[in-house]
Scaffold this motif. Structure first.
Motif, PDB file in Angstrom:
ATOM      1  N   GLN A 156       0.953  -0.982  -0.326  1.00  0.00           N
ATOM      2  CA  GLN A 156      -0.202   0.152   0.192  1.00  0.00           C
ATOM      3  C   GLN A 156       0.745   1.354   0.068  1.00  0.00           C
ATOM      4  O   GLN A 156       1.345   1.921   1.329  1.00  0.00           O
ATOM      5  N   SER A 172      -8.705   1.328   7.920  1.00  0.00           N
ATOM      6  CA  SER A 172      -9.586   0.128   8.496  1.00  0.00           C
ATOM      7  C   SER A 172      -9.324   0.623   9.882  1.00  0.00           C
ATOM      8  O   SER A 172      -8.963   0.701  11.159  1.00  0.00           O
ATOM      9  N   GLN A 175     -10.935   2.070  12.595  1.00  0.00           N
ATOM     10  CA  GLN A 175     -11.061   0.170  14.065  1.00  0.00           C
ATOM     11  C   GLN A 175     -10.759   1.390  14.632  1.00  0.00           C
ATOM     12  O   GLN A 175     -11.278   0.724  16.248  1.00  0.00           O
ATOM     13  N   ARG A 196      -2.853   6.563  -1.569  1.00  0.00           N
ATOM     14  CA  ARG A 196      -2.106   5.081  -2.051  1.00  0.00           C
ATOM     15  C   ARG A 196      -1.226   6.072  -3.236  1.00  0.00           C
ATOM     16  O   ARG A 196      -1.775   6.637  -4.203  1.00  0.00           O
ATOM     17  N   GLN A 210     -13.068   4.394   1.039  1.00  0.00           N
ATOM     18  CA  GLN A 210     -13.100   3.062   1.943  1.00  0.00           C
ATOM     19  C   GLN A 210     -14.249   2.696   2.184  1.00  0.00           C
ATOM     20  O   GLN A 210     -14.643   4.363   3.099  1.00  0.00           O
ATOM     21  N   GLU A 212     -15.158   0.913   5.847  1.00  0.00           N
ATOM     22  CA  GLU A 212     -15.181  -0.027   6.742  1.00  0.00           C
ATOM     23  C   GLU A 212     -16.347  -0.567   7.394  1.00  0.00           C
ATOM     24  O   GLU A 212     -17.042   0.387   8.146  1.00  0.00           O
ATOM     25  N   GLY A 213     -15.915  -1.673   7.979  1.00  0.00           N
ATOM     26  CA  GLY A 213     -16.866  -2.163   8.886  1.00  0.00           C
ATOM     27  C   GLY A 213     -16.172  -2.669  10.225  1.00  0.00           C
ATOM     28  O   GLY A 213     -15.102  -3.147  10.340  1.00  0.00           O
ATOM     29  N   PHE A 250      -5.524 -11.149   5.676  1.00  0.00           N
ATOM     30  CA  PHE A 250      -4.570  -9.484   5.969  1.00  0.00           C
ATOM     31  C   PHE A 250      -3.980  -9.492   7.012  1.00  0.00           C
ATOM     32  O   PHE A 250      -4.946 -10.193   7.925  1.00  0.00           O
ATOM     33  N   PHE A 252      -4.464  -7.980  10.099  1.00  0.00           N
ATOM     34  CA  PHE A 252      -5.530  -7.793  11.085  1.00  0.00           C
ATOM     35  C   PHE A 252      -6.793  -8.220  10.999  1.00  0.00           C
ATOM     36  O   PHE A 252      -7.419  -8.052  12.055  1.00  0.00           O
ATOM     37  N   THR A 253      -7.028  -9.659  10.789  1.00  0.00           N
ATOM     38  CA  THR A 253      -8.298 -10.514  11.082  1.00  0.00           C
ATOM     39  C   THR A 253      -7.195 -11.886  10.677  1.00  0.00           C
ATOM     40  O   THR A 253      -6.413 -11.927   9.748  1.00  0.00           O
ATOM     41  N   GLY A 284     -12.983  -7.156   0.933  1.00  0.00           N
ATOM     42  CA  GLY A 284     -12.073  -8.068   2.378  1.00  0.00           C
ATOM     43  C   GLY A 284     -12.718  -7.862   3.459  1.00  0.00           C
ATOM     44  O   GLY A 284     -13.038  -6.779   3.558  1.00  0.00           O
ATOM     45  N   GLY A 286     -12.512 -10.442   7.561  1.00  0.00           N
ATOM     46  CA  GLY A 286     -12.799 -11.597   8.624  1.00  0.00           C
ATOM     47  C   GLY A 286     -12.461 -11.323   9.731  1.00  0.00           C
ATOM     48  O   GLY A 286     -13.269 -10.634  10.786  1.00  0.00           O
ATOM     49  N   ALA A 307     -14.610  -8.093  10.670  1.00  0.00           N
ATOM     50  CA  ALA A 307     -14.265  -6.860   9.861  1.00  0.00           C
ATOM     51  C   ALA A 307     -14.923  -6.410   8.012  1.00  0.00           C
ATOM     52  O   ALA A 307     -14.004  -7.996   8.004  1.00  0.00           O
TER      53      ALA A 307
END
Ligand code: DAH
Length: 339
Positions: A156, A172, A175, A196, A210, A212-213, A250, A252-253, A284, A286, A307
């Motif tokens: 990234q 993310s 989060q 990026r 993005q 994010e959830g 990923f 973080f997941t 994405g 996880g 997430a």
């Protein structure tokens, strides 16, 4: 005397007929009928007229006066009527003329797609939150279990403000902010801009969006993740949509996955839209990595989470069958008008 009066009368009427404005007409009235006017001065000269002629002269003067006044009235009315006619003519509205077009603004396809996604998740009890676009690299990487030398940091390509501060490469990071608030459970949706160092082409841009959830609660399992994202996909792309989860990685997941949906254009048979596969990659996701929770002091024996991260442009491009991402940023009215 009679002749003199006749001349005055003719001259007055001639001048009045030549007058082009109401002002001029008034000047003429003053010049003949006013206190110092010509007719008035004749009246003043009556004392020199022999007594027996006075009634006759008086009558002439009155006749002349009446004639001038009548003519004055006539011309004045005529002028006023002409002025009114002219005004009415110039002020008429041609109701057959085409109306002026007023240009209404349009919502950007990104905005429409975002509102749709927010509607779906808010309906499932999620709260929409925001985080900073300029971010400590800690929130963007380390706090998400991406160590300093992790290859994801190169993947990234990051815009650095200085060695501690970056333009966030992913939502993310929100989060982490949400977990830091210290309130559980969490059901958050965090839309926003990310950055990026990518070259611009049909599918890349140095700045995009993005969504994010994040869900953190007791007894959260991968089944919750799958069920939630399936509902999301079916709300967004239609009830007949099927989803499939492919293992992925990923930092973080754990476990991590990518979710595909059956192509909403061909229904899964294979077409240009899905490049013949029948499936389209959407997001994405996880189970939140225990280390990410532990860094925020969350007891992983009690709490678990899942997430997901969705590219907003990707959703909008797919939903509206737009084949070049650059169109999303050019603000060309001819493009925007279509949504
Ligand atoms: N942040 C990831 C990216 O930018 C997307 C993502 C993947 C977000 C998995 C998540 C997740 O929350 O669980 O590529």
């Amino acid at each position: 005397m009679k002749e003199k009066l006749q001349k005055i009368r003719e001259e007055a009427i001639r001048q009045m007929q030549e007058a082009t404005t109401l002002d001029k007409l008034n000047d003429i009235r003053v010049a003949y009928l006013g206190k110092k006017g010509e007719l008035t001065s004749v009246l003043k000269g009556m004392k020199d007229v022999p007594a027996e002629e006075r009634p006759m002269v008086g009558q002439f003067v009155n006749e002349a006066r009446t004639a001038i006044e009548e003519k004055l009235d006539e011309i004045k009315k005529d002028m006023e009527k002409k002025a009114l006619d002219l005004r009415l003519k110039s002020e008429t509205i041609d109701v057959t003329l085409p109306a002026k077009k007023s240009n209404l603004g349009h919502r950007h396809p990104n905005t429409i797609a975002l509102e749709e996604v927010e509607r779906i998740f808010v309906g499932m009890g999620y709260e929409v939150v925001e985080g900073p676009e300029v971010e400590y690299d800690y929130y963007n990487f380390e706090a998400l279990n991406i160590p300093a030398n992790h290859p994801a940091k190169d993947e990234q390509d990051t815009f650095y403000i200085n060695d501690k501060i970056v333009l966030r490469t992913q939502t993310s990071s929100v989060q982490v902010h949400e977990m830091e608030k210290g309130k559980l459970p969490i059901r958050m949706l965090a839309p926003g801009r990310v950055f990026r160092a990518d070259e611009v082409d049909a599918t890349h841009s140095p700045s995009f969006h993005q969504i994010e959830g994040l869900v953190i609660d007791k007894n959260i399992t991968f089944a919750d993740l799958k069920g939630t994202l399936e509902v999301f996909a079916q709300e967004l792309f239609g009830k007949e949509t099927k989803v499939k989860f492919r293992p992925h990685h990923f930092p973080f997941t754990e476990p991590s996955a990518e979710m595909d949906v059956t192509c909403f254009k061909c229904g899964g048979k294979g077409c240009r839209m899905c490049k013949g596969s029948g499936w389209i990659e959407i997001l994405g996701c996880g189970m939140v990595h225990p280390r990410v929770l532990e860094m925020r002091g969350i007891d992983t024996n009690e709490y678990q989470g899942f997430a997901f991260g969705v590219g907003l442009e990707r959703i909008a491009l797919l939903k509206y069958e737009i084949d070049d991402m650059r169109l999303m940023y050019e603000n060309d009215e001819r493009f925007l008008k279509q949504f």
